[in-house]
Scaffold this motif. Structure first.
Motif, PDB file in Angstrom:
ATOM      1  N   PHE A  17      45.110  48.853  29.816  1.00 20.58           N
ATOM      2  CA  PHE A  17      44.822  47.593  30.509  1.00 20.58           C
ATOM      3  C   PHE A  17      44.546  47.850  31.982  1.00 20.58           C
ATOM      4  CE2 PHE A  17      45.871  43.956  33.084  1.00 20.58           C
ATOM      5  CZ  PHE A  17      45.212  42.921  32.434  1.00 20.58           C
ATOM      6  N   GLY A  21      40.772  47.904  32.864  1.00 20.77           N
ATOM      7  CA  GLY A  21      40.415  46.723  33.652  1.00 20.77           C
ATOM      8  C   GLY A  21      39.715  47.095  34.939  1.00 20.77           C
ATOM      9  N   PHE A  50      43.345  39.464  37.307  1.00 20.01           N
ATOM     10  CA  PHE A  50      43.555  40.846  36.882  1.00 20.01           C
ATOM     11  C   PHE A  50      44.773  41.439  37.599  1.00 20.01           C
ATOM     12  CE2 PHE A  50      42.724  45.442  37.559  1.00 20.01           C
ATOM     13  CZ  PHE A  50      42.905  45.845  36.245  1.00 20.01           C
ATOM     14  N   GLY A  53      47.894  40.518  35.735  1.00 23.71           N
ATOM     15  CA  GLY A  53      47.988  41.336  34.523  1.00 23.71           C
ATOM     16  C   GLY A  53      48.337  42.776  34.843  1.00 23.71           C
ATOM     17  N   SER A  54      47.777  43.285  35.943  1.00 24.12           N
ATOM     18  CA  SER A  54      48.082  44.651  36.372  1.00 24.12           C
ATOM     19  C   SER A  54      49.537  44.802  36.769  1.00 24.12           C
ATOM     20  CB  SER A  54      47.189  45.052  37.553  1.00 24.12           C
ATOM     21  OG  SER A  54      45.865  45.167  37.130  1.00 24.12           O
ATOM     22  N   ALA A  57      51.391  45.163  33.643  1.00 21.31           N
ATOM     23  CA  ALA A  57      51.116  46.493  33.085  1.00 21.31           C
ATOM     24  C   ALA A  57      51.882  47.566  33.851  1.00 21.31           C
ATOM     25  CB  ALA A  57      49.612  46.781  33.124  1.00 21.31           C
TER      26      ALA A  57
END
Length: 126
Positions: A17, A21, A50, A53-54, A57
């Protein structure tokens, strides 16, 4: 499937991811949105999304990576030490980029450091 295979799978999924990404942003999104102010607003919204989400992650990577390093007795491994130093460097670069988003070279630096981290991770995993 063992617990450690699941932990490794989660680690690899989070890595995919994060790095995937970045690759998608660099190869597709940014070149597509190089227009006016409306495109910049869209690009900021995509980057912000993003980013969240990062963050998730990265948390998964830290937890699963630490668990695997302990389980597989890797804390003394020099390659892991280099990888962790690069993870810290990537974190500094990301924070710097958040403070200075107009310095686009930081995006490339984060991406290159991320690719080296993946390479080192593969060498640790055999």
């Amino acid at each position: 499937m063992t617990t450690w295979e699941i932990v490794r799978w989660l680690h690899l999924l989070a890595m995919a991811f994060f790095v995937g990404g970045q690759l998608f942003l660099v190869a597709a999104v940014v070149p597509s949105l190089r227009g006016g102010e409306e495109d910049r607003v869209r690009l900021r919204a995509i980057a912000r999304r993003f980013g969240w989400g990062s963050l998730v992650a990265l948390l998964v990577l830290l937890v699963t990576g630490a668990a695997m390093a302990g389980h597989f007795h890797r804390w003394g491994d020099g390659t892991l030490h280099v990888k962790l130093a690069l993870v810290a460097l990537a974190g500094v670069l990301v924070l710097w980029h958040l403070r200075r988003p107009q310095q686009h070279w930081l995006e490339g630096a984060v991406f290159v450091v991320s690719l080296v981290i993946v390479w080192l991770g593969l060498s640790i995993a055999h």
